[in-house]
Design a protein around this motif. Structure first.
Motif, mmCIF file in Angstrom:
data_model
loop_
_atom_site.group_PDB
_atom_site.id
_atom_site.type_symbol
_atom_site.label_atom_id
_atom_site.label_comp_id
_atom_site.label_asym_id
_atom_site.label_seq_id
_atom_site.Cartn_x
_atom_site.Cartn_y
_atom_site.Cartn_z
ATOM 1 N N ALA A 116 0.859 -1.189 0.000
ATOM 2 C CA ALA A 116 0.000 0.000 0.000
ATOM 3 C C ALA A 116 0.891 1.235 0.000
ATOM 4 O O ALA A 116 1.789 1.366 0.839
ATOM 5 N N LEU A 117 0.659 2.123 -0.961
ATOM 6 C CA LEU A 117 1.498 3.311 -1.118
ATOM 7 C C LEU A 117 0.697 4.569 -0.811
ATOM 8 O O LEU A 117 -0.476 4.679 -1.185
ATOM 9 N N ARG A 118 1.350 5.497 -0.166
ATOM 10 C CA ARG A 118 0.742 6.789 0.131
ATOM 11 C C ARG A 118 0.881 7.714 -1.077
ATOM 12 O O ARG A 118 1.611 7.408 -2.017
ATOM 13 N N PRO A 119 0.183 8.858 -1.065
ATOM 14 C CA PRO A 119 0.156 9.718 -2.255
ATOM 15 C C PRO A 119 1.523 10.073 -2.820
ATOM 16 O O PRO A 119 1.717 10.038 -4.034
ATOM 17 N N ALA A 120 2.497 10.430 -1.972
ATOM 18 C CA ALA A 120 3.809 10.819 -2.502
ATOM 19 C C ALA A 120 4.464 9.664 -3.237
ATOM 20 O O ALA A 120 5.031 9.837 -4.325
ATOM 21 N N GLU A 121 4.390 8.464 -2.662
ATOM 22 C CA GLU A 121 4.967 7.289 -3.310
ATOM 23 C C GLU A 121 4.099 6.825 -4.475
ATOM 24 O O GLU A 121 4.610 6.355 -5.496
ATOM 25 N N ALA A 122 2.782 6.944 -4.321
ATOM 26 C CA ALA A 122 1.870 6.518 -5.383
ATOM 27 C C ALA A 122 2.088 7.333 -6.652
ATOM 28 O O ALA A 122 1.962 6.813 -7.770
ATOM 29 N N GLU A 123 2.403 8.606 -6.511
ATOM 30 C CA GLU A 123 2.636 9.446 -7.687
ATOM 31 C C GLU A 123 3.854 8.959 -8.473
ATOM 32 O O GLU A 123 3.834 8.893 -9.701
ATOM 33 N N VAL A 124 4.908 8.590 -7.754
ATOM 34 C CA VAL A 124 6.101 8.056 -8.422
ATOM 35 C C VAL A 124 5.773 6.736 -9.108
ATOM 36 O O VAL A 124 6.146 6.507 -10.263
ATOM 37 N N PHE A 125 5.054 5.879 -8.395
ATOM 38 C CA PHE A 125 4.718 4.572 -8.962
ATOM 39 C C PHE A 125 3.815 4.721 -10.186
ATOM 40 O O PHE A 125 3.961 3.980 -11.167
#
Length: 297
Positions: A116-125
């Motif tokens: 599960a990724l948070r917004p900052a990491e999700a944007e990179v992914f």
């Protein structure tokens, strides 16, 4: 990541992201698009990710202990209330232990196979995932050239590893923030000096780990984007060449139809102009219009 595993990617529209090797449970309607083993799940409307592993049904199927213990309790109660009491208590204990063990096993599986990724990491992914989708979409044009039937394993494995790196980065960032808060709350004075030094050492170690993770994340994202760029450039250039060849073919067909006909056809206006010019010249000579025009000039 096993070779036959599917990769599921969920972007919930609110900045969250879930990357999983097992299809995650979602609340609400979900649309799904699959491309060569990489499954993109898109929640519709208010559908949201369920952050926890599946519930009791999955645990009972996983352990079997709940069913056995329940049968023990029921049977003991039917035989005799006196003897059945301790047996029933043992059954309940077994049921609770089985539930906890199953819960723990299921939790470990969930943790091992879901990120599960948070917004900052999700944007990179999301950027890396878009690049991977581009590669999968265009790969049929490169398959014979590269002699690789599909890059499914490489792309899915890279995305799964990237999700793990981003997940770890978020955890280290939380640790660094916690260390910073602890250092800020320490009282001044020599008594707290050892704690301040210990916190400073841990902060330095966490920052070094974060730098390493940042480099690994950047390298993996760059590799995916570079591969996508190569695919896009090749397909674009091939299309440009095909468009040029088609333009040449259309021009050749047009020249074949128009040029010979225009060269062979007589120019009626030109013939009329020459004939008119000769007649007018003869008329002028006979009538003296040329001399009069000269004299008048």
């Amino acid at each position: 990541m096993a070779a036959d595993d599917l990769l599921f990617v969920v972007l919930d529209g609110a900045g969250g992201c879930l990357v999983a090797l097992d299809e995650p449970p979602l609340a609400g309607p979900v649309s799904r698009t699959g491309r060569d083993g990489v499954i993109h799940l898109v929640p519709a409307g208010r559908a949201v990710l369920r952050p926890d592993p599946p519930g009791n049904n999955g645990l009972r199927l996983l352990t079997g202990a709940g069913t056995v213990a329940g049968a023990t309790v029921a049977l003991s109660a039917l035989l005799t209330p006196v003897v059945g009491a301790p047996i029933g208590a043992a059954g309940l204990a077994l049921c609770g232990a089985g539930y906890r063990n199953g819960r723990s096993a299921l939790g470990r599986r969930w943790h091992d196979r879901h990120r599960a990724l948070r917004p900052a990491e999700a944007e990179v992914f999301a950027g890396a995932f878009s690049a991977a989708q581009t590669v999968l979409m265009l790969w049929p044009r490169l398959r014979d050239l590269v002699q690789v039937a599909t890059p499914r394993r490489e792309l899915a494995g890279s995305l799964w590893t990237l999700a793990g790196l981003l997940h770890d980065r978020a955890g280290l960032s939380e640790q660094l923030a916690s260390l910073d808060r602890a250092a800020a709350r320490l009282p001044s004075g020599p008594a707290a000096a050892p704690l301040r030094e210990g916190l400073a050492q841990r902060r330095a170690l966490v920052r070094a780990s974060l730098d390493d993770l940042a480099g690994a994340v950047e390298a993996r994202v760059a590799a995916l984007e570079t591969l996508a760029g190569e695919c896009v450039d090749l397909v674009r250039d091939e299309r440009a060449v095909l468009a040029a060849l088609a333009a040449i073919a259309r021009a050749d067909r047009s020249l074949g139809r128009v040029v010979p006909a225009s060269v062979a056809a007589p120019d009626e206006t030109g013939e009329l102009a020459a004939q008119t010019r000769a007649i007018v010249a003869a008329y002028r000579e006979l009538t003296g219009l040329t001399r009069q025009a000269t004299a008048g000039g």
